[in-house]
Write an enzyme that holds these catalytic residues in place. Sequence first.
Site, PDB file in Angstrom:
ATOM      1  N   CYS B  86       0.835  -1.208   0.000  1.00 20.62           N
ATOM      2  CA  CYS B  86       0.000   0.000   0.000  1.00 20.62           C
ATOM      3  C   CYS B  86       0.872   1.260   0.000  1.00 20.62           C
ATOM      4  O   CYS B  86       1.509   1.565  -0.995  1.00 20.62           O
ATOM      5  CB  CYS B  86      -0.977  -0.050   1.171  1.00 20.62           C
ATOM      6  N   HIS B 203      -3.577  -5.523   1.146  1.00 16.97           N
ATOM      7  CA  HIS B 203      -2.905  -5.750   2.429  1.00 16.97           C
ATOM      8  C   HIS B 203      -2.915  -7.228   2.818  1.00 16.97           C
ATOM      9  O   HIS B 203      -3.804  -7.652   3.571  1.00 16.97           O
ATOM     10  CB  HIS B 203      -3.635  -4.971   3.530  1.00 16.97           C
ATOM     11  N   GLU B 205      -1.199  -8.672   5.023  1.00 21.33           N
ATOM     12  CA  GLU B 205      -1.004  -8.831   6.479  1.00 21.33           C
ATOM     13  C   GLU B 205      -2.318  -8.757   7.246  1.00 21.33           C
ATOM     14  O   GLU B 205      -2.373  -9.086   8.421  1.00 21.33           O
ATOM     15  CB  GLU B 205      -0.005  -7.771   6.994  1.00 21.33           C
TER      16      GLU B 205
END
Lengths: 79, 229
Positions: B86, B203, B205
């Site tokens: 990002c 994302h 994660e």
Amino acid sequence: MKARITVTLKTGVLDPQGKAIEHALDGLGFEGVNSARQGKLIELDLEETDKDTAMAQVTQMCEKLIANTVIENYAIELE
Amino acid sequence: MQASVIVFPGSNCDRDVAVALQEVMGRPCDMIWHGNSTVPQTDLIVLPGGFSFGDYLRSGAMAAQSPIMKDVVAKAKAGVPVLGICNGFQVLTESSLLPGALMRNRDIKFLCKDVLLTVERADTIFTAKYKQGEVIRIPIAHHDGNYFADQDTLSQLENDGLVAFRYADKQGQTEATSNPNGSQNNIAGIYSPDLKVLGLMPHPERLISDQLGGQDGRLMFESLVEALS
């Protein structure tokens, strides 16, 4: 010496904010706006008094930080 | 394996990615402040998501000039893997480690939702645990994710197989309707020519366990640990 730097998106790069301004003006009844492009204006107050040196300095600043030359053009005015 | 997460003022996914990596590595990451001049010996550098320097001037522009970035660029050029997520992807393009730029989303809205992506290749250190062409679900959360590059750069990315992920539908079709932000060729992530630098807007994660809603992102970190341990 003052520098005014105008940063605009290159021709052909989609400018969604410019498009939104265009539509909003149309919605307000302003006719005859063929297109709108949004950019940035950055003003610098420089110690340098020599125009050529200042132009060289500000050009470097634009290339390194102020503009992203992948998508943007810049124009420098000194006074 | 040792991983380093660079922390900028305004980073807000640095801890999320550190937790994701720690889960699969079994040891904590080094958190490196942007004002430091060197990244200690490491197997992976992560540029996390967030809004470094408040997105002033352009997203990622200020962070790209941080003292630490000189060493990140030098290490990337020496072959140390770099993952930019990002805002990290924006920092990578602003540092010229990856080509192109991330512009304001097509519809000028901040987008925060899950999207579907195709895994374009499964032979890299980041994606070995996925299958080529697989459709995965990963969240996006960005205002400036609209990938732009000139035609020559775009052709080069396509011809050299450097597109990592594309926005797609359930069948893996990459139509305009599955493109959330106006990115050219539905591009959600790209590699450097040596496949050691990956930048992506989604994302991974944020989806590393069922408690978070899924594990589609976890495989990226597992791939990295397997490749770099």
